[in-house]
Design a protein around this motif. Structure first.
Motif, mmCIF file in Angstrom:
data_model
loop_
_atom_site.group_PDB
_atom_site.id
_atom_site.type_symbol
_atom_site.label_atom_id
_atom_site.label_comp_id
_atom_site.label_asym_id
_atom_site.label_seq_id
_atom_site.Cartn_x
_atom_site.Cartn_y
_atom_site.Cartn_z
ATOM 1 N N ALA A 6 0.835 -1.203 0.000
ATOM 2 C CA ALA A 6 0.000 0.000 0.000
ATOM 3 C C ALA A 6 0.869 1.253 0.000
ATOM 4 O O ALA A 6 0.558 2.252 -0.672
ATOM 5 C CB ALA A 6 -0.922 -0.008 1.221
ATOM 6 N N SER A 7 1.961 1.195 0.728
ATOM 7 C CA SER A 7 2.889 2.330 0.760
ATOM 8 C C SER A 7 3.536 2.541 -0.599
ATOM 9 O O SER A 7 3.700 3.684 -1.057
ATOM 10 C CB SER A 7 3.952 2.086 1.829
ATOM 11 N N ARG A 8 3.899 1.446 -1.259
ATOM 12 C CA ARG A 8 4.500 1.549 -2.593
ATOM 13 C C ARG A 8 3.534 2.219 -3.568
ATOM 14 O O ARG A 8 3.924 3.068 -4.376
ATOM 15 C CB ARG A 8 4.892 0.160 -3.095
ATOM 16 N N ALA A 9 2.269 1.834 -3.484
ATOM 17 C CA ALA A 9 1.273 2.399 -4.400
ATOM 18 C C ALA A 9 1.051 3.885 -4.155
ATOM 19 O O ALA A 9 0.700 4.633 -5.076
ATOM 20 C CB ALA A 9 -0.043 1.641 -4.262
ATOM 21 N N ALA A 10 1.259 4.337 -2.916
ATOM 22 C CA ALA A 10 1.015 5.742 -2.579
ATOM 23 C C ALA A 10 2.241 6.625 -2.767
ATOM 24 O O ALA A 10 2.148 7.848 -2.620
ATOM 25 C CB ALA A 10 0.528 5.839 -1.133
ATOM 26 N N THR A 11 3.366 6.044 -3.102
ATOM 27 C CA THR A 11 4.617 6.805 -3.191
ATOM 28 C C THR A 11 4.582 7.847 -4.299
ATOM 29 O O THR A 11 4.133 7.567 -5.417
ATOM 30 C CB THR A 11 5.794 5.850 -3.426
ATOM 31 N N GLN A 12 5.077 9.040 -3.993
ATOM 32 C CA GLN A 12 5.241 10.090 -4.980
ATOM 33 C C GLN A 12 6.714 10.484 -5.051
ATOM 34 O O GLN A 12 7.388 10.566 -4.018
ATOM 35 C CB GLN A 12 4.391 11.312 -4.619
ATOM 36 N N VAL A 13 7.209 10.700 -6.265
ATOM 37 C CA VAL A 13 8.601 11.078 -6.498
ATOM 38 C C VAL A 13 8.614 12.455 -7.145
ATOM 39 O O VAL A 13 8.057 12.643 -8.225
ATOM 40 C CB VAL A 13 9.324 10.061 -7.406
ATOM 41 N N THR A 14 9.246 13.413 -6.485
ATOM 42 C CA THR A 14 9.304 14.786 -6.987
ATOM 43 C C THR A 14 10.753 15.166 -7.252
ATOM 44 O O THR A 14 11.604 15.051 -6.351
ATOM 45 C CB THR A 14 8.692 15.762 -5.972
ATOM 46 N N THR A 57 15.604 15.109 -20.465
ATOM 47 C CA THR A 57 14.490 14.574 -19.691
ATOM 48 C C THR A 57 15.091 13.664 -18.625
ATOM 49 O O THR A 57 15.662 12.611 -18.927
ATOM 50 C CB THR A 57 13.508 13.791 -20.570
ATOM 51 N N ILE A 58 15.003 14.125 -17.395
ATOM 52 C CA ILE A 58 15.636 13.444 -16.271
ATOM 53 C C ILE A 58 14.559 12.767 -15.445
ATOM 54 O O ILE A 58 13.532 13.387 -15.125
ATOM 55 C CB ILE A 58 16.428 14.441 -15.407
ATOM 56 N N SER A 59 14.777 11.506 -15.087
ATOM 57 C CA SER A 59 13.762 10.802 -14.306
ATOM 58 C C SER A 59 14.408 9.848 -13.318
ATOM 59 O O SER A 59 15.507 9.332 -13.548
ATOM 60 C CB SER A 59 12.798 10.034 -15.220
ATOM 61 N N LEU A 60 13.730 9.642 -12.218
ATOM 62 C CA LEU A 60 14.062 8.599 -11.260
ATOM 63 C C LEU A 60 12.874 7.650 -11.210
ATOM 64 O O LEU A 60 11.746 8.069 -10.935
ATOM 65 C CB LEU A 60 14.323 9.167 -9.864
ATOM 66 N N THR A 61 13.128 6.370 -11.488
ATOM 67 C CA THR A 61 12.066 5.366 -11.493
ATOM 68 C C THR A 61 12.295 4.362 -10.375
ATOM 69 O O THR A 61 13.377 3.779 -10.265
ATOM 70 C CB THR A 61 12.019 4.627 -12.841
ATOM 71 N N ALA A 117 5.415 -2.835 -10.936
ATOM 72 C CA ALA A 117 4.831 -1.490 -10.967
ATOM 73 C C ALA A 117 5.930 -0.452 -10.759
ATOM 74 O O ALA A 117 6.920 -0.705 -10.077
ATOM 75 C CB ALA A 117 3.763 -1.348 -9.893
ATOM 76 N N GLU A 118 5.737 0.723 -11.359
ATOM 77 C CA GLU A 118 6.748 1.766 -11.292
ATOM 78 C C GLU A 118 6.161 3.065 -10.758
ATOM 79 O O GLU A 118 5.000 3.401 -11.027
ATOM 80 C CB GLU A 118 7.355 2.019 -12.684
ATOM 81 N N ARG A 119 6.974 3.778 -10.001
ATOM 82 C CA ARG A 119 6.662 5.137 -9.572
ATOM 83 C C ARG A 119 7.801 6.008 -10.072
ATOM 84 O O ARG A 119 8.973 5.756 -9.765
ATOM 85 C CB ARG A 119 6.552 5.225 -8.050
ATOM 86 N N THR A 120 7.474 7.026 -10.856
ATOM 87 C CA THR A 120 8.503 7.817 -11.543
ATOM 88 C C THR A 120 8.299 9.309 -11.314
ATOM 89 O O THR A 120 7.173 9.807 -11.342
ATOM 90 C CB THR A 120 8.472 7.532 -13.060
ATOM 91 N N GLY A 121 9.407 9.997 -11.084
ATOM 92 C CA GLY A 121 9.423 11.451 -11.099
ATOM 93 C C GLY A 121 10.237 11.922 -12.290
ATOM 94 O O GLY A 121 11.295 11.346 -12.584
ATOM 95 N N THR A 122 9.753 12.943 -13.008
ATOM 96 C CA THR A 122 10.396 13.379 -14.249
ATOM 97 C C THR A 122 10.438 14.896 -14.324
ATOM 98 O O THR A 122 9.504 15.576 -13.882
ATOM 99 C CB THR A 122 9.634 12.837 -15.480
ATOM 100 N N VAL A 123 11.535 15.403 -14.881
ATOM 101 C CA VAL A 123 11.636 16.821 -15.191
ATOM 102 C C VAL A 123 12.353 16.956 -16.528
ATOM 103 O O VAL A 123 13.289 16.210 -16.817
ATOM 104 C CB VAL A 123 12.380 17.594 -14.079
ATOM 105 N N THR A 124 11.885 17.892 -17.364
ATOM 106 C CA THR A 124 12.507 18.130 -18.675
ATOM 107 C C THR A 124 13.052 19.551 -18.722
ATOM 108 O O THR A 124 12.348 20.512 -18.389
ATOM 109 C CB THR A 124 11.496 17.919 -19.808
ATOM 110 N N LEU A 125 14.331 19.660 -19.134
ATOM 111 C CA LEU A 125 15.014 20.963 -19.174
ATOM 112 C C LEU A 125 15.580 21.217 -20.559
ATOM 113 O O LEU A 125 16.088 20.291 -21.203
ATOM 114 C CB LEU A 125 16.163 20.976 -18.160
ATOM 115 N N PRO A 126 15.521 22.473 -21.036
ATOM 116 C CA PRO A 126 16.236 22.796 -22.274
ATOM 117 C C PRO A 126 17.738 22.717 -22.028
ATOM 118 O O PRO A 126 18.222 23.061 -20.940
ATOM 119 C CB PRO A 126 15.793 24.234 -22.575
ATOM 120 N N LEU A 127 18.493 22.244 -23.009
ATOM 121 C CA LEU A 127 19.938 22.092 -22.873
ATOM 122 C C LEU A 127 20.645 23.138 -23.722
ATOM 123 O O LEU A 127 20.511 23.161 -24.947
ATOM 124 C CB LEU A 127 20.364 20.683 -23.296
#
Length: 481
Positions: free
Chosen positions: A268-276, A346-350, A357-367
């Motif tokens: 249940a904790s895994r399902a609720a996880t948020q990655v920022t 595009t940087i992400s931590l999965t 199942a995967e929980r992913t946080g993503t950010v995209t930056l101009p280079l």
């Protein structure tokens, strides 16, 4: 970088609700290897007939190699026959014939816990019980078990920790799942007599139970390694030195219940996880960028796989198969773009859970691309010598770029192959200049001829530059002549 964590979560919130007599106990999530509960789990105790788990494991190794088949007839020596009828070796299952199949002996080993069957199998594999015991201890060391063995059946002073017994059980099931065909049997009829399995969790008495092994002898108390599967998830529980046959069963049932409840809590904790994700600033080639990942929403701590990615590609050195996840946990990526990524990052931590199942946080930056020209030289640039000498080499590096501080990859290589331990993905060049030193030691048997020592900078990028030293090795044998 993601750092490995010890697979230990203790204590758990509802452990106090347990009422067990076992003085050592351990519960494991067989899918993740996580510790779900432990009590004196690293204290060596007498496993009694739980010893037979390793005996069977080694027989299964031989089945895998093909030196044995389930139909192979195993001769019953006078020694094995005598032990099979001796009531001092639990359990007494008389072997009256001159041979039995491996399949029959494995069944007797696992279900009634027949010591004579163990000795017969050991003699078939290694020629003698003593030789087989040597292999048991070598195998235990290879598997990283805290254990020592003196016999193949457990009627004696063998020792193992509850944690190691669980580790062995998990490895056995993962490697040879067919063993469950034996461990799941609640009884067996052999030569007209029915023998019951001391693991009375079987036979529908505990939902999902399919093994694993009992043990009772001498100072061991009453032991049981047990396992069960519910909802596709497997729990392994070890109870050692319980005070009766009945309590080792009730202890194990409680431990398994605890395990499944804790897995549900963590799922249940895994399902609720948020990655920022939070970047330190803008992205520019050859300038380091730091990205932090913050975890939130968790209701329980757990372990999972974690990987950082750039534009969908895993970042070397930034992965962990045993990532410890909890609220407020921060993981940090330090990365230097070299321009091969394109115009955006595009940087992400999965986080990947046991069920995929995967929980992913993503950010995209101009280079933003930095114009960079690299140069320099190695000193010396050429060497002629004999094998066996050491050559100190210094790299003098120059850079032309609008940035006062740069980071580029740097790798010392010999004949185009990286030299282990001498690479740096974040090599620093300040104010347009840097140096690096390396001492090449040529082995005495190095082949004569031409070799190239290189420092490769910004490898794979448009700014890649290679500084080289040409080495000519003379024939030492000719010189001696």
């Amino acid at each position: 970088m993601l750092l490995c964590s010890v697979l230990c979560l203790q204590p758990i919130s509802f452990a106090a609700a347990l009422s067990i007599t076992a003085t050592s106990a351990y519960v494991m999530d067989a899918d993740t290897g996580e510790t779900l509960y432990e009590q004196n789990a690293d204290l060596r105790r007498t496993p009694a007939s739980m010893t037979k788990v390793l005996t069977s494991y080694i027989v299964h190794q031989e089945l895998e190699k093909g030196t044995l088949t389930l139909d192979t007839q195993v001769p019953i020596s006078a020694n094995a026959a005598a032990i099979s009828k001796n009531a001092n070796y639990p359990l007494s299952v008389p072997l009256t014939q001159s041979s039995y199949s491996v399949d029959t002996l494995l069944t007797l080993l696992h279900v009634p816990s027949a010591s004579g069957a163990c000795v017969a199998l050991a003699e078939a594999v290694s020629g003698s019980e003593a030789a087989f015991v040597s292999r048991m201890n070598a195998t235990a060391q290879q598997l990283g078990l805290d254990a020592v063995y003196y016999n193949v059946h457990g009627c004696g002073p063998n020792k193992i920790t509850a944690r190691s017994q669980a580790k062995l059980t998990r490895h056995f099931i993962d490697t040879y799942p067919a063993v469950l065909r034996y461990t799941a049997q609640s009884s067996v009829t052999f030569e007209g007599k029915t023998y019951t399995n001391g693991n009375t969790l079987l036979g529908g008495n505990y939902a999902g139970a399919d093994g694993f092994k009992t043990g009772t002898f001498g100072d061991s108390g009453y032991c049981l390694s047990s396992t069960a599967v519910r909802g596709g998830r497997r729990v392994i529980a070890i109870a050692m030195n319980a005070n009766s046959r009945a309590t080792r069963i009730s202890d194990s049932a409680q431990l398994l219940d605890l395990g499944f409840a804790e897995i549900a809590r963590r799922d249940a904790s895994r399902a609720a996880t948020q990655v920022t994700l939070s970047p330190s600033g803008s992205a520019r080639t050859f300038a380091p960028i730091t990205v932090t990942a913050d975890l939130s929403g968790l209701t329980a701590v757990y372990y999972c796989k974690a990987r950082w990615y750039i534009n969908g590609n895993p970042v070397p050195g930034y992965g962990n198969d045993n990532f410890y996840a909890k609220n407020g946990r921060v993981s940090t990526l330090q990365y230097v773009p070299n321009g091969t990524e394109g115009d955006t990052l595009t940087i992400s931590l999965t986080l990947t859970m046991p069920d995929g199942a995967e929980r992913t946080g993503t950010v995209t930056l101009p280079l933003e691309h930095t114009a960079l020209t690299l140069g320099g030289y190695l000193n010396p640039s050429a060497v002629t010598c004999y094998p066996g000498v050491s050559i100190p080499v210094k790299a003098v590096i120059a850079a032309d770029a609008p940035l006062s501080s740069l980071r580029v990859s740097a790798s010392w290589q010999l004949d185009g192959q990286p030299i282990p331990g001498f690479s740096n993905p974040l090599f620093r060049i300040d104010s347009g200049a840097a140096t690096s030193a390396y001492t090449l030691t040529l082995p005495a048997d190095a082949a004569p001829g031409s070799h190239t020592l290189s420092l490769v900078l910004a490898e794979g990028s448009a700014a890649e530059h290679i500084l080289s030293c040409e080495i000519t090795l003379l024939d030492a044998a000719e010189a001696a002549a």
